[in-house]
Design a protein around this motif. Sequence first.
Motif, PDB file in Angstrom:
ATOM      1  N   GLU A   1      34.466  41.297  41.887  1.00 44.71           N
ATOM      2  CA  GLU A   1      34.040  41.893  43.511  1.00 44.71           C
ATOM      3  C   GLU A   1      35.384  43.098  43.638  1.00 44.71           C
ATOM      4  O   GLU A   1      34.922  43.827  44.004  1.00 44.71           O
ATOM      5  CB  GLU A   1      34.108  40.763  44.448  1.00 44.71           C
ATOM      6  CG  GLU A   1      33.689  41.296  45.649  1.00 44.71           C
ATOM      7  CD  GLU A   1      32.231  41.854  45.476  1.00 44.71           C
ATOM      8  OE1 GLU A   1      31.893  42.962  46.410  1.00 44.71           O
ATOM      9  OE2 GLU A   1      31.335  41.230  44.814  1.00 44.71           O
TER      10      GLU A   1
ATOM     11  N   SER B   1      34.605  45.853  41.240  1.00 42.07           N
ATOM     12  CA  SER B   1      33.539  46.550  41.545  1.00 42.07           C
ATOM     13  C   SER B   1      33.913  47.467  42.566  1.00 42.07           C
ATOM     14  O   SER B   1      33.174  48.710  42.798  1.00 42.07           O
ATOM     15  CB  SER B   1      32.575  45.712  41.829  1.00 42.07           C
ATOM     16  OG  SER B   1      31.904  45.007  40.495  1.00 42.07           O
ATOM     17  N   GLY B   2      34.604  47.033  43.645  1.00 45.42           N
ATOM     18  CA  GLY B   2      34.780  47.705  45.000  1.00 45.42           C
ATOM     19  C   GLY B   2      35.685  49.073  44.547  1.00 45.42           C
ATOM     20  O   GLY B   2      35.425  50.091  45.110  1.00 45.42           O
TER      21      GLY B   2
ATOM     22  N   LYS C   1      34.881  35.333  40.030  1.00 45.56           N
ATOM     23  CA  LYS C   1      33.693  36.350  40.906  1.00 45.56           C
ATOM     24  C   LYS C   1      34.545  37.071  41.761  1.00 45.56           C
ATOM     25  O   LYS C   1      34.349  38.268  42.113  1.00 45.56           O
ATOM     26  CB  LYS C   1      33.114  35.233  41.780  1.00 45.56           C
ATOM     27  CG  LYS C   1      32.020  34.576  40.735  1.00 45.56           C
ATOM     28  CD  LYS C   1      31.075  33.622  41.746  1.00 45.56           C
ATOM     29  CE  LYS C   1      30.323  32.984  40.738  1.00 45.56           C
ATOM     30  NZ  LYS C   1      29.342  32.032  41.563  1.00 45.56           N
ATOM     31  N   ALA C   2      35.853  36.605  42.231  1.00 43.53           N
ATOM     32  CA  ALA C   2      36.707  37.426  43.185  1.00 43.53           C
ATOM     33  C   ALA C   2      37.293  38.733  42.414  1.00 43.53           C
ATOM     34  O   ALA C   2      37.161  39.653  42.846  1.00 43.53           O
ATOM     35  CB  ALA C   2      37.610  36.690  43.638  1.00 43.53           C
TER      36      ALA C   2
END
Length: 101
Positions: free
Chosen positions: A53, A56-57, A49-50
Amino acid sequence: MVQAVGGPAANTSFSVPAKTAGLEYQLTRYQKQLSECVNCASAKTAQGKAAIEAISGKINSIRLRIDEVASSSTVRQITSAIATPAAPTAIGSTGTIDVFA
């Protein structure tokens, strides 16, 4: 007097794709990485998940930069089109043709 078709504003429209080409490449690369992370078995773990994320950033920041380049180029095109003085033509400055010339 012979004039080039299109002025400086016409030439700047072709530079936007050149400016964004590197960003588009990075965007495609990160989108592929995101797809791999999302479809990976570890996507539901904290580490997965990290990673999702973080990627995605990066994708969002690249999209913002592409939009900034495109919008700043559009503003420059409009500004240069407005600021460029009209070139002299075969017709006199009063808009009449000098028949005695």
